[in-house]
Design an enzyme around this catalytic site. Structure first.
Site, PDB file in Angstrom:
ATOM      1  CG  ASP A 100      39.320  41.014  43.833  1.00 17.92           C
ATOM      2  OD1 ASP A 100      40.018  40.256  44.541  1.00 17.92           O
ATOM      3  OD2 ASP A 100      39.796  41.724  42.928  1.00 17.92           O
ATOM      4  CD  GLU A 122      42.059  46.451  45.912  1.00 20.25           C
ATOM      5  OE1 GLU A 122      43.250  46.714  46.132  1.00 20.25           O
ATOM      6  OE2 GLU A 122      41.656  45.299  45.637  1.00 20.25           O
ATOM      7  CD  GLU A 136      40.105  36.499  41.536  1.00 19.28           C
ATOM      8  OE1 GLU A 136      40.859  35.778  42.212  1.00 19.28           O
ATOM      9  OE2 GLU A 136      39.824  36.269  40.332  1.00 19.28           O
ATOM     10  CG  HIS A 213      48.933  33.760  41.703  1.00 17.49           C
ATOM     11  ND1 HIS A 213      49.629  34.933  41.656  1.00 17.49           N
ATOM     12  CD2 HIS A 213      47.714  34.043  42.221  1.00 17.49           C
ATOM     13  CE1 HIS A 213      48.872  35.906  42.145  1.00 17.49           C
ATOM     14  NE2 HIS A 213      47.706  35.393  42.482  1.00 17.49           N
ATOM     15  NE  ARG A 215      40.033  30.273  40.624  1.00 16.84           N
ATOM     16  CZ  ARG A 215      39.929  29.383  41.618  1.00 16.84           C
ATOM     17  NH1 ARG A 215      39.641  28.134  41.326  1.00 16.84           N
ATOM     18  NH2 ARG A 215      40.093  29.742  42.865  1.00 16.84           N
ATOM     19  CG  HIS A 246      50.029  30.396  44.468  1.00 14.79           C
ATOM     20  ND1 HIS A 246      49.228  29.332  44.787  1.00 14.79           N
ATOM     21  CD2 HIS A 246      49.439  31.482  45.035  1.00 14.79           C
ATOM     22  CE1 HIS A 246      48.182  29.756  45.485  1.00 14.79           C
ATOM     23  NE2 HIS A 246      48.299  31.066  45.653  1.00 14.79           N
TER      24      HIS A 246
END
Length: 386
Positions: A100, A122, A136, A213, A215, A246
């Site tokens: 994604d 997936e 995503e 991490h 967003r 990250h």
């Protein structure tokens, strides 16, 4: 050999590399029937380089699109303009993408523009909220809109696709290839290379692995998470908290501000995949907002607290190995305190049954692809997910 159908596997990020490596290797085992090549967009660089090395993943084209401070617009432009000549020159019969990410969506679109079939590994994950995870949730739905073959990792994912109107003969239940990758690396039992992880394991304390991490957690939610972790480290003196940070400055900045300097919190560079497998296997508990780790930890019976408000991977929650706790400090503390203080509660979550796969997903996907491109009878059956 010259008339073999051609497959282009497009990889952009570390998770894509991990999850596509078993598929690439399985397709290479069918070299008499199909030709397989790999294009790297370079959406990630250093993080992905580790995976390419660990899995010996071949790269035929490296577009190198990553730029300092890049935005989604930049990734979109880089993927579309970079893949156009590759598709024009190679003329694959199928483009395979995974997951994604921006690479997935724009590689699928580029293939669509060239009238090339798309296989989506997936496929079918859904949170039901287009803003979580952002971007995503929308990327995977749009990529699925142009896909011709949908490789669903779980029964829930397959049902999502069928409910959205995808024809049943285009949807295959395969299990998740991340289980293939994890079990393969864990079986190698490589020595730990990360100094912070090596030191943490040598101390004899319990280990809590942290990854954060996402967003949508930038800003106040991440700060809540970090405050909870520091409080947990204060309370549980027999436990060390390892956080591979990250490199995004939106993550690294507040992590260093709120977590550095604590004697039982270790900030380190991202772990290579072999070290990640070792950490998951040895951890008492995992705190994560990662989708992949929600799928990987159950292979070792390691309980997971999911630092997100919604998850597109509900199977782990239903199986009892994961709990959705969000990003609020109080909820994280309550759940983690219970599992670190009550061994009975922790053991109730610790199950070796992985609802995400059996380690054969890559073989199934390669078999299905070869069947569609050559007409060869299938040698595998769909995964019977519980």
């Amino acid at each position: 050999m010259a008339d073999r159908p051609r497959i282009l596997v497009v990889v952009g990020t570390r998770p894509e590399g991990i999850k596509l490596a078993p598929v690439v290797h399985a397709l290479q085992a069918h070299a008499d029937a199909v030709e397989t090549r790999v294009a790297l967009t370079g959406q990630h660089t250093d993080l992905l380089d580790q995976v390419l090395e660990v899995f010996a993943l071949p790269v035929d084209w490296d577009l190198g699109i990553m730029r300092e401070g890049q935005e989604l617009y930049d990734v979109a432009q880089g993927c579309l303009t970079g893949l156009r000549p590759v598709l024009g020159a190679y003329r694959p019969d199928l483009v395979l993408v995974q997951g994604d990410t921006a690479t997935v969506l724009f590689a699928a679109l580029a293939a669509f523009f060239e009238r090339i079939r798309v296989g989506h590994v997936e496929a079918g994950l859904r949170s039901g909220d287009k803003w979580q995870p952002y971007p995503e949730e929308v990327f995977r739905k749009l990529a699925g809109g142009v896909a011709d073959l949908h490789f669903a990792p779980t029964r829930q994912a397959r049902e999502n696709l069928l409910r959205e109107g995808v024809p049943a003969d285009q949807v295959y239940l395969t299990g998740n290839t991340v289980v293939d990758a994890l079990l393969g690396i864990a079986a190698q039992d490589r020595p730990v290379s990360n100094p912070a992880l090596r030191e943490a394991l040598a101390e004899g304390r319990r280990l809590v692995l942290v990854t954060a991490h996402r967003r949508e957690s930038f800003g106040a939610p991440l700060r809540e998470i970090f405050q909870a972790i520091r409080t947990l480290a204060d309370r549980h003196t027999d436990t060390v908290f390892l956080y591979p940070v990250h490199p995004n400055p939106n993550v690294r900045g507040p992590a260093e501000e709120l977590l550095s300097g604590h004697p039982r919190i270790r900030l380190t560079a991202p772990l290579d995949y072999a070290d990640l497998a070792a950490a998951l296997r040895r951890a008492t508990l995992v705190l994560t907002d990662s989708g992949g780790i929600q799928e990987e930890a159950p292979s070792f019976g390691t309980p997971v607290l999911v630092l997100r408000e919604v998850t597109e991977r509900p199977e782990g929650v239903r199986a009892g190995v994961a709990r959705l706790v969000g990003t609020g400090r109080d909820r994280i503390l309550q759940a983690a305190d219970e599992l670190l203080s009550d061994e009975t509660a922790r053991r109730a979550m610790a199950t070796a049954r992985n609802p995400y796969g059996d380690g054969q997903a890559g073989r199934r996907i390669a078999d299905i692809v070869v069947h569609h491109l050559t007409g060869r009878p299938r040698q595998t059956t769909d995964w019977e997910a519980e």
